[in-house]
Design a protein around this motif. Structure first.
Motif, PDB file in Angstrom:
ATOM      1  N   ILE A   1       0.837  -1.201   0.000  1.00 45.53           N
ATOM      2  CA  ILE A   1       0.000   0.000   0.000  1.00 45.53           C
ATOM      3  C   ILE A   1       0.870   1.250   0.000  1.00 45.53           C
ATOM      4  CG2 ILE A   1      -1.698   1.308   1.332  1.00 45.53           C
ATOM      5  CD1 ILE A   1      -2.800  -1.405   2.286  1.00 45.53           C
ATOM      6  N   ILE A   2       1.904   1.271   0.819  1.00 44.68           N
ATOM      7  CA  ILE A   2       2.799   2.428   0.874  1.00 44.68           C
ATOM      8  C   ILE A   2       3.516   2.598  -0.460  1.00 44.68           C
ATOM      9  CG2 ILE A   2       4.877   3.365   1.969  1.00 44.68           C
ATOM     10  CD1 ILE A   2       3.931   1.976   4.551  1.00 44.68           C
ATOM     11  N   GLY A   3       3.990   1.497  -1.028  1.00 48.04           N
ATOM     12  CA  GLY A   3       4.671   1.562  -2.324  1.00 48.04           C
ATOM     13  C   GLY A   3       3.760   2.079  -3.415  1.00 48.04           C
ATOM     14  N   ASN A   4       2.511   1.603  -3.441  1.00 46.22           N
ATOM     15  CA  ASN A   4       1.570   2.065  -4.461  1.00 46.22           C
ATOM     16  C   ASN A   4       1.207   3.531  -4.272  1.00 46.22           C
ATOM     17  OD1 ASN A   4       1.285  -0.253  -6.074  1.00 46.22           O
ATOM     18  ND2 ASN A   4      -0.093  -1.164  -4.592  1.00 46.22           N
ATOM     19  N   LEU A   5       1.058   3.978  -3.023  1.00 48.23           N
ATOM     20  CA  LEU A   5       0.749   5.388  -2.778  1.00 48.23           C
ATOM     21  C   LEU A   5       1.903   6.294  -3.196  1.00 48.23           C
ATOM     22  CD1 LEU A   5      -1.135   5.272   0.635  1.00 48.23           C
ATOM     23  CD2 LEU A   5      -2.089   5.743  -1.620  1.00 48.23           C
ATOM     24  N   LEU A   6       3.121   5.894  -2.867  1.00 50.36           N
ATOM     25  CA  LEU A   6       4.285   6.667  -3.309  1.00 50.36           C
ATOM     26  C   LEU A   6       4.400   6.660  -4.831  1.00 50.36           C
ATOM     27  CD1 LEU A   6       6.974   5.678  -0.658  1.00 50.36           C
ATOM     28  CD2 LEU A   6       5.931   7.923  -1.001  1.00 50.36           C
ATOM     29  N   TRP A   7       4.089   5.526  -5.437  1.00 49.39           N
ATOM     30  CA  TRP A   7       4.111   5.405  -6.893  1.00 49.39           C
ATOM     31  C   TRP A   7       3.123   6.390  -7.512  1.00 49.39           C
ATOM     32  CZ3 TRP A   7       7.017   2.860 -10.394  1.00 49.39           C
ATOM     33  CH2 TRP A   7       6.499   2.737 -11.675  1.00 49.39           C
ATOM     34  N   TRP A   8       1.923   6.464  -6.943  1.00 49.02           N
ATOM     35  CA  TRP A   8       0.894   7.386  -7.451  1.00 49.02           C
ATOM     36  C   TRP A   8       1.368   8.825  -7.371  1.00 49.02           C
ATOM     37  CZ3 TRP A   8      -4.931   6.672  -6.333  1.00 49.02           C
ATOM     38  CH2 TRP A   8      -5.365   5.454  -6.855  1.00 49.02           C
ATOM     39  N   VAL A   9       1.933   9.194  -6.216  1.00 55.90           N
ATOM     40  CA  VAL A   9       2.340  10.585  -5.996  1.00 55.90           C
ATOM     41  C   VAL A   9       3.453  10.990  -6.958  1.00 55.90           C
ATOM     42  CG1 VAL A   9       3.430  12.131  -4.315  1.00 55.90           C
ATOM     43  CG2 VAL A   9       1.589  10.619  -3.603  1.00 55.90           C
ATOM     44  N   PHE A  10       4.396  10.110  -7.218  1.00 60.53           N
ATOM     45  CA  PHE A  10       5.564  10.449  -8.011  1.00 60.53           C
ATOM     46  C   PHE A  10       5.457  10.024  -9.470  1.00 60.53           C
ATOM     47  CE2 PHE A  10       7.301  10.398  -3.666  1.00 60.53           C
ATOM     48  CZ  PHE A  10       7.682  11.727  -3.609  1.00 60.53           C
ATOM     49  N   GLY A  11       4.261  10.036 -10.031  1.00 57.55           N
ATOM     50  CA  GLY A  11       4.117   9.876 -11.475  1.00 57.55           C
ATOM     51  C   GLY A  11       3.331   8.677 -11.948  1.00 57.55           C
ATOM     52  N   GLY A  12       3.041   7.737 -11.096  1.00 56.10           N
ATOM     53  CA  GLY A  12       2.308   6.553 -11.524  1.00 56.10           C
ATOM     54  C   GLY A  12       0.874   6.858 -11.920  1.00 56.10           C
ATOM     55  N   LEU A  13       0.239   7.759 -11.191  1.00 55.99           N
ATOM     56  CA  LEU A  13      -1.137   8.134 -11.513  1.00 55.99           C
ATOM     57  C   LEU A  13      -1.188   8.869 -12.848  1.00 55.99           C
ATOM     58  CD1 LEU A  13      -4.054   8.104 -10.543  1.00 55.99           C
ATOM     59  CD2 LEU A  13      -3.616  10.267  -9.377  1.00 55.99           C
ATOM     60  N   GLU A  14      -0.202   9.718 -13.098  1.00 54.95           N
ATOM     61  CA  GLU A  14      -0.140  10.433 -14.371  1.00 54.95           C
ATOM     62  C   GLU A  14       0.073   9.466 -15.540  1.00 54.95           C
ATOM     63  OE1 GLU A  14       2.554  13.844 -16.557  1.00 54.95           O
ATOM     64  OE2 GLU A  14       2.849  13.438 -14.430  1.00 54.95           O
ATOM     65  N   ALA A  15       0.938   8.496 -15.352  1.00 54.03           N
ATOM     66  CA  ALA A  15       1.178   7.502 -16.405  1.00 54.03           C
ATOM     67  C   ALA A  15      -0.070   6.668 -16.663  1.00 54.03           C
ATOM     68  CB  ALA A  15       2.346   6.603 -16.017  1.00 54.03           C
ATOM     69  N   ALA A  16      -0.773   6.280 -15.595  1.00 47.93           N
ATOM     70  CA  ALA A  16      -1.999   5.496 -15.753  1.00 47.93           C
ATOM     71  C   ALA A  16      -3.064   6.304 -16.487  1.00 47.93           C
ATOM     72  CB  ALA A  16      -2.520   5.049 -14.389  1.00 47.93           C
ATOM     73  N   ILE A  17      -3.195   7.582 -16.143  1.00 50.62           N
ATOM     74  CA  ILE A  17      -4.162   8.429 -16.850  1.00 50.62           C
ATOM     75  C   ILE A  17      -3.794   8.549 -18.322  1.00 50.62           C
ATOM     76  CG2 ILE A  17      -4.993  10.818 -17.037  1.00 50.62           C
ATOM     77  CD1 ILE A  17      -4.885  10.919 -13.954  1.00 50.62           C
ATOM     78  N   GLY A  18      -2.514   8.633 -18.617  1.00 51.69           N
ATOM     79  CA  GLY A  18      -2.067   8.668 -20.010  1.00 51.69           C
ATOM     80  C   GLY A  18      -2.424   7.402 -20.765  1.00 51.69           C
ATOM     81  N   TYR A  19      -2.194   6.252 -20.136  1.00 48.59           N
ATOM     82  CA  TYR A  19      -2.550   4.985 -20.774  1.00 48.59           C
ATOM     83  C   TYR A  19      -4.070   4.852 -20.947  1.00 48.59           C
ATOM     84  CZ  TYR A  19       2.064   2.786 -20.831  1.00 48.59           C
ATOM     85  OH  TYR A  19       3.367   2.465 -21.103  1.00 48.59           O
ATOM     86  N   PHE A  20      -4.834   5.281 -19.935  1.00 53.72           N
ATOM     87  CA  PHE A  20      -6.296   5.197 -20.031  1.00 53.72           C
ATOM     88  C   PHE A  20      -6.840   6.145 -21.095  1.00 53.72           C
ATOM     89  CE2 PHE A  20      -6.366   3.759 -15.372  1.00 53.72           C
ATOM     90  CZ  PHE A  20      -6.279   2.427 -15.753  1.00 53.72           C
ATOM     91  N   THR A  21      -6.254   7.324 -21.229  1.00 55.05           N
ATOM     92  CA  THR A  21      -6.676   8.264 -22.268  1.00 55.05           C
ATOM     93  C   THR A  21      -6.379   7.707 -23.653  1.00 55.05           C
ATOM     94  OG1 THR A  21      -6.217  10.084 -20.748  1.00 55.05           O
ATOM     95  CG2 THR A  21      -6.446  10.639 -23.074  1.00 55.05           C
ATOM     96  N   GLY A  22      -5.201   7.128 -23.808  1.00 56.56           N
ATOM     97  CA  GLY A  22      -4.865   6.489 -25.084  1.00 56.56           C
ATOM     98  C   GLY A  22      -5.781   5.322 -25.383  1.00 56.56           C
ATOM     99  N   SER A  23      -6.131   4.581 -24.360  1.00 54.03           N
ATOM    100  CA  SER A  23      -7.044   3.452 -24.526  1.00 54.03           C
ATOM    101  C   SER A  23      -8.420   3.926 -24.973  1.00 54.03           C
ATOM    102  CB  SER A  23      -7.147   2.674 -23.219  1.00 54.03           C
ATOM    103  OG  SER A  23      -7.992   1.569 -23.357  1.00 54.03           O
ATOM    104  N   LEU A  24      -8.896   5.008 -24.381  1.00 52.18           N
ATOM    105  CA  LEU A  24     -10.184   5.565 -24.757  1.00 52.18           C
ATOM    106  C   LEU A  24     -10.166   6.072 -26.193  1.00 52.18           C
ATOM    107  CD1 LEU A  24     -13.029   6.271 -23.733  1.00 52.18           C
ATOM    108  CD2 LEU A  24     -12.109   8.490 -23.055  1.00 52.18           C
ATOM    109  N   ALA A  25      -9.086   6.718 -26.584  1.00 55.18           N
ATOM    110  CA  ALA A  25      -8.966   7.211 -27.960  1.00 55.18           C
ATOM    111  C   ALA A  25      -8.931   6.061 -28.960  1.00 55.18           C
ATOM    112  CB  ALA A  25      -7.712   8.073 -28.096  1.00 55.18           C
ATOM    113  N   LEU A  26      -8.273   4.967 -28.611  1.00 60.29           N
ATOM    114  CA  LEU A  26      -8.219   3.812 -29.505  1.00 60.29           C
ATOM    115  C   LEU A  26      -9.550   3.079 -29.566  1.00 60.29           C
ATOM    116  CD1 LEU A  26      -4.723   2.449 -28.566  1.00 60.29           C
ATOM    117  CD2 LEU A  26      -5.434   3.162 -30.849  1.00 60.29           C
TER     118      LEU A  26
END
Length: 124
Positions: free
Chosen positions: A3-28
């Motif tokens: 949980i701590i690792g995932n939260l730190l991952w989200w804060v330091f760019g993981g959430l942004e990367a996931a949103i990028g992948y989800f946006t690309g997925s929606l466009a495709l």
């Protein structure tokens, strides 16, 4: 620790990367021909959300012979760049001592970003 690792991952760019992948997925997914690729980018986005504790498994799908040509098409039209980006950030994080666990997660994502067809993400 996951949980701590995932939260730190989200804060330091993981959430942004996931949103990028989800946006690309929606466009495709808007196009009919892009739906199989959209499913794969969604899979990588899901791994970007929860990398700690997630496992990547090979699937025994009935369409096993089609996965090789689809992975080749994937590599040509963008998988190479996603793989290169994850490898770059993984190497960058491995330079620091504290970034090694995050670098390992980038290498896990790099493996999925290179050939996502025929694999599934198990969040656990």
């Amino acid at each position: 620790m996951k949980i701590i690792g995932n939260l730190l991952w989200w804060v330091f760019g993981g959430l942004e990367a996931a949103i990028g992948y989800f946006t690309g997925s929606l466009a495709l997914a808007i196009t009919i021909i892009g739906i199989p690729i959209a499913l794969q980018t969604f899979k990588i986005g899901l791994l970007c959300l929860w990398p700690f504790g997630a496992k990547i498994k090979n699937t025994k799908s009935p369409s096993g012979c089609i996965t090789i040509p689809l992975n080749i098409i994937w590599i040509i039209f963008g998988g190479w760049w996603a793989w290169l980006c994850h490898v770059f950030f993984g190497c960058l994080l491995f330079i620091t001592i504290i970034g090694i666990p995050f670098g390992k997660q980038h290498f896990k994502m790099a493996g999925l970003a290179l050939a996502p067809f025929g694999k599934e993400v198990e969040i656990g």
